[in-house]
Design an enzyme around this catalytic site. Structure first.
Site, PDB file in Angstrom:
ATOM      1  N   ASN A  94      -8.991  -0.655   1.931  1.00 54.69           N
ATOM      2  CA  ASN A  94      -8.342  -1.961   1.902  1.00 54.69           C
ATOM      3  C   ASN A  94      -8.237  -2.470   0.455  1.00 54.69           C
ATOM      4  OD1 ASN A  94     -10.854  -2.952   1.245  1.00 54.69           O
ATOM      5  ND2 ASN A  94     -11.134  -4.123   3.142  1.00 54.69           N
TER       6      ASN A  94
ATOM      7  N   ASP B 101       3.037   4.555  10.241  1.00 54.52           N
ATOM      8  CA  ASP B 101       2.938   3.295   9.506  1.00 54.52           C
ATOM      9  C   ASP B 101       4.168   2.995   8.655  1.00 54.52           C
ATOM     10  OD1 ASP B 101       2.673   5.086   7.454  1.00 54.52           O
ATOM     11  OD2 ASP B 101       1.067   3.990   6.463  1.00 54.52           O
ATOM     12  N   GLU B 102       5.268   3.619   8.974  1.00 59.73           N
ATOM     13  CA  GLU B 102       6.421   3.492   8.081  1.00 59.73           C
ATOM     14  C   GLU B 102       7.724   3.696   8.840  1.00 59.73           C
ATOM     15  OE1 GLU B 102       6.095   6.304   4.940  1.00 59.73           O
ATOM     16  OE2 GLU B 102       8.005   5.726   4.044  1.00 59.73           O
TER      17      GLU B 102
ATOM     18  N   ASP C  97       0.472  -1.988   5.241  1.00 56.05           N
ATOM     19  CA  ASP C  97      -0.437  -1.951   4.093  1.00 56.05           C
ATOM     20  C   ASP C  97      -1.751  -1.299   4.513  1.00 56.05           C
ATOM     21  OD1 ASP C  97       1.503  -3.283   2.735  1.00 56.05           O
ATOM     22  OD2 ASP C  97       0.557  -5.258   2.884  1.00 56.05           O
TER      23      ASP C  97
END
Length: 618
Positions: A103, A162-163, A65
Site C-alpha cells: 500500500n 485490476d485493469e 491502486d
DNA sequence: ATCCTCCCCTAC
DNA sequence: TAAGGTAGGGGAGGAT
C-alpha cells in the site's frame, strides 16, 4: 513430498491467479453480453465487438491502486490508512518470499512490489503482512467490472483483474470526461472500498500513460491539444511492449537509454532501430512514440491457445513420473477445453531441462538454470479429448528423449483452436454433465435431473422429509462440531489405504460443501420447514451441508466398491469440476456462498492433483 | 510467396 | 536464491 508443494503452489499461486484471470473473466463476460443481447430487444442494438476505431475516442484506463494490498486493507478495518501493509506469501517470521503488492503507506518506506521480504522488512520493520485472498480479488474485480460495464454501456475491454479500458466517447459528448471519471472512481470506492485511478486519453496508449500521472487515487486527462508535448516527454520505459531486452538492445546499438524520451527516439534513423529490434517492433515503437495506437478495440477477443504448465518443484525420478506430470497437465487442459467448448488441432509440449552442473543442487524447488525446449505436433484430429491428447503429448515427450532426472518443468498447450464446437463424447468426458447442470441457471424453467454426474445427488435424496423427527435433529447435531460439520466419508480403514484417506476425505468434504452451497443458494436444498424456521440461516446452511456430505459419502463408497481407484479418480474429477463450476454462478450466489465455494475449489483442486500425481509417483 | 516451427520477449 | 502461470505477438529460418 515435493509433489504436494507443486500442487499446492499451483492452485494457490499469485501467478496462476493472474494468468488464469481471462478464463474467469470470460464467464462474467458471457453473462454480460448475453444480458446485453436481451436488452437490445427493447433498446437499440449496439456494436459490441467493433474491431477498430479510426476517429479519436474518449478512452478511460481504469487501474486499481495497489489492488491486492487494498483488498487486504479492507479485511483489516482496525488498521488506519497510514499503516504500511504488504501482501506476500511469506510472514515476518520466515522473511521468505516476495512482496506482491504494497500500500502507499508502505511505499513511503520504499517498499515495492517484487521486492524480497527481508529487504522490505529492513526498510519498514513495522510492515504489516497479509496473505493472498484470491477469492476476494475475484469478487472485487467483478464488482468493479460491473460498474465499468454500466458506465460505458458495455464498451469495456478487460485487461486483468485490476485493469480495464472503457470507451466513453458518446457519453463524454455531453458530459465532462474528468467528471465522469471521478464519478466512476466514487462508485468503485463506494462498492469496494478500494481506490482506483483513471487515465483519460484519445486512444488506449495515451489513456494508459495518463494513468501514471493519475495515481494514486486520482484521474488525469491528456487534453487533445497537449498530446504532442505529453508523448514527446514520455520515457521510453513507460511505453507498453518495451521491456528489458528491447531496452538493452536499443542501448547497445544507439546509446539511447530507456530513461530517454520518445522525442529522442524519433531522431534515430529507422534502419538502425529495425536492425536492433526487428521491423514490426520498430514500427509499433515508432507509432507509440508519436502517441499513435492502432490496437483494435475488442471487448471479447477470441482465445488462441489454452495451456497449463508447471515449473516449480518438478522432479522426476523416472520416465513414468514425467509421463504422469504430462498426463496431469493434459487432464487440466482438456478439462478446460471441454468446459469452454473449445477443440484444437495442434499440441505444444514445453520442457524445462536443467543445464548440467549449473547451480544444480542449489535449488530447493525452483527450476534453476534450464534450457527450455518446445515441440509442436499436429494432432490426429480436431479434438479436446483427454486420452487422445495424452497419447499425442506422450509421443512428443518420448521424442524429446530427455533424461527424466534433468526435467525441471513441463507445459502443455493447445493451439489452432475451434470455438463453440461440440464437446468430446469419449468415456473420459464426464464433465459435460456439469455444464448441463449449470446451464439450467439460465434455462427458462428449473427442470432438473438428467444429472449423471456422480456427485450430483438428486434433490429428493438430499431433501429431508417432514416425518424425520427430533431424533434426527439430535443425530445431526452430534455430528456437528462447534463451527462446522463432521464429514465422515470413509468409515472403514480397510476401504482405502490410510495414507490417502485423509486427502480424499478432504477433497470430498470440500466438494460436498460446495455442492450443498450450490443447492442451498439455488433454493433447492431443503430441510424440513419446521427446522428452517427454528434455525439461524448459518446453522441451517451447515445442516444442509452435513446432509449433502452424507449422501455423497454413500456415493463415494459405492463408487469405490464398484470401480476401485478408477471410480475414485472419476469422483475426484467430478469434485473438482463441481467446485470450479462456482465460477459460472456468481450472479446466483450470495457473495458469502461464492467466497466459500471458491475457497473449497482451491482445496479440491490441490488435493485432487496431489492424489493423482502422488499415487503414480509412489 | 506463404506457412510452420521453435524459439524469444512481453504483459499482467 | 527466493511462490518461475497464462497468453499473445514477433523473428529467423526451414518447409511447402
Amino acid at each position: 513430498m515435493a509433489n504436494n508443494a507443486v500442487t499446492n503452489f499451483h492452485a494457490n499461486s499469485r501467478l496462476h491467479f493472474i494468468g488464469s484471470w481471462r478464463a474467469r473473466y470470460d464467464v462474467f463476460l458471457d453473462a454480460k453480453l448475453a444480458q446485453k443481447q436481451h436488452d437490445s430487444a427493447t433498446n437499440r442494438t449496439r456494436d459490441v465487438a467493433s474491431t477498430s476505431r479510426a476517429t479519436p475516442r474518449t478512452i478511460f484506463h481504469v487501474d486499481m491502486d495497489c489492488f491486492f494490498a487494498s483488498v487486504a486493507m479492507r479485511a483489516r478495518p482496525e488498521l488506519s490508512t497510514e499503516t504500511p501493509l504488504a501482501v506476500s506469501w511469506g510472514t515476518s517470521a520466515s522473511k521468505r518470499g516476495e512482496v506482491s503488492s504494497a500500500n502507499y503507506a508502505a511505499r513511503a518506506f520504499g517498499v515495492k512490489a517484487g521486492m524480497w521480504l527481508d529487504e522490505a522488512l529492513r526498510l519498514c520493520p513495522e510492515l504489516v503482512l497479509a496473505p493472498y485472498d484470491f477469492a476476494e480479488y475475484e469478487k472485487v474485480a467483478l464488482e468493479v467490472y460491473e460498474i465499468l460495464f454500466e458506465a460505458s454501456r458495455g464498451e469495456c475491454v478487460g485487461i486483468s483483474c485490476d485493469e480495464a479500458f472503457i470507451d466513453v466517447t458518446s457519453r463524454c459528448e455531453s458530459e465532462d470526461a474528468v467528471a465522469v471519471a471521478e464519478q466512476i472512481r466514487r462508485d468503485v470506492y463506494a462498492k469496494t472500498k478500494c481506490a482506483c485511478s483513471i487515465g483519460i486519453g484519445s486512444n488506449m496508449l495515451l489513456a494508459r500513460l495518463a494513468t501514471r500521472r493519475a495515481k494514486p487515487d486520482g484521474a488525469f486527462r491528456v487534453e487533445p491539444k497537449d498530446e504532442r508535448e505529453f508523448i514527446a516527454k514520455t520515457r521510453l520505459a513507460d511505453l507498453p511492449g518495451f521491456g528489458r531486452h528491447a531496452g538493452e538492445k536499443l542501448q547497445k546499438s544507439t546509446k539511447i537509454r530507456v530513461t530517454d524520451t520518445c522525442e529522442t527516439l524519433l531522431k534515430v534513423p529507422v534502419a538502425t532501430l529495425k536492425s536492433a529490434l526487428g521491423a514490426q517492433k520498430t514500427e509499433k515503437l515508432l507509432e507509440a512514440a508519436r502517441g499513435i495506437d492502432k490496437t483494435p478495440w475488442c471487448v471479447r477477443p477470441q482465445r488462441k491457445s489454452i495451456g497449463a504448465q508447471m515449473s516449480w518443484g518438478v522432479r522426476c525420478a523416472s520416465n513414468e513420473v514425467a509421463m504422469d506430470y504430462v498426463k496431469q497437465l493434459v487432464r487440466e487442459v482438456a478439462y478446460r477445453m471441454q468446459r469452454l467448448k473449445i477443440r484444437g488441432r495442434a499440441l505444444n509440449l514445453k520442457l524445462w531441462r536443467a543445464i548440467p552442473d549449473v547451480n544444480t543442487m542449489r535449488d530447493y524447488q525452483g527450476h534453476g538454470a534450464c534450457d527450455v525446449l518446445t515441440r509442436t505436433k499436429a494432432m490426429r484430429e480436431l479434438s479436446n479429448d483427454t486420452e487422445l491428447i495424452i497419447s499425442e503429448a506422450l509421443t512428443i515427450l518420448r521424442e524429446l528423449n530427455v533424461e527424466a532426472t534433468s526435467i525441471r518443468g513441463l507445459g502443455v498447450s493447445i493451439t489452432k483452436l475451434e470455438h463453440g464446437a461440440e464437446t468430446a463424447t469419449s468415456p473420459g468426458a464426464k464433465q459435460p454433465t456439469l455444464s448441463q447442470m449449470f446451464a439450467k441457471r439460465t434455462a427458462e424453467k428449473a427442470t432438473h435431473e438428467e444429472e449423471t454426474c456422480v456427485l450430483a445427488a438428486s434433490d429428493e435424496e438430499l431433501a429431508e422429509t417432514e416425518s424425520e423427527g427430533d431424533d434426527d435433529v439430535a443425530d445431526t447435531q452430534s455430528q456437528l462440531t462447534q463451527n462446522d460439520c463432521d464429514f465422515t466419508l470413509f468409515n472403514s480403514q480397510a476401504e482405502i489405504d490410510s495414507d490417502r484417506e485423509r486427502s480424499i476425505r478432504d477433497a470430498f468434504e470440500a466438494a460436498a460443501r460446495a455442492y450443498a452451497w450450490q443447492r442451498f443458494e439455488l433454493g433447492r436444498l431443503k430441510l424440513s420447514k419446521r427446522r428452517r424456521d427454528t434455525l439461524s440461516e448459518d446453522e441451517y446452511a451447515r445442516r444442509a451441508c452435513a446432509r449433502a456430505a452424507d449422501v455423497i459419502a454413500t456415493q463415494a463408497r459405492r463408487s469405490y466398491a464398484q470401480d476401485g481407484e478408477t471410480g475414485l479418480n472419476a469422483l475426484l474429477n467430478d469434485a473438482r469440476a463441481l467446485c470450479r463450476s462456482q465460477e459460472l454462478l456468481h450472479e446466483t450466489y450470495s457473495s458469502q456462498g461464492a467466497a466459500f465455494i471458491a475457497a473449497w475449489l482451491d482445496r479440491v483442486d490441490s488435493v485432487g492433483k496431489t492424489i493423482v500425481i502422488g499415487s503414480s509417483s509412489l
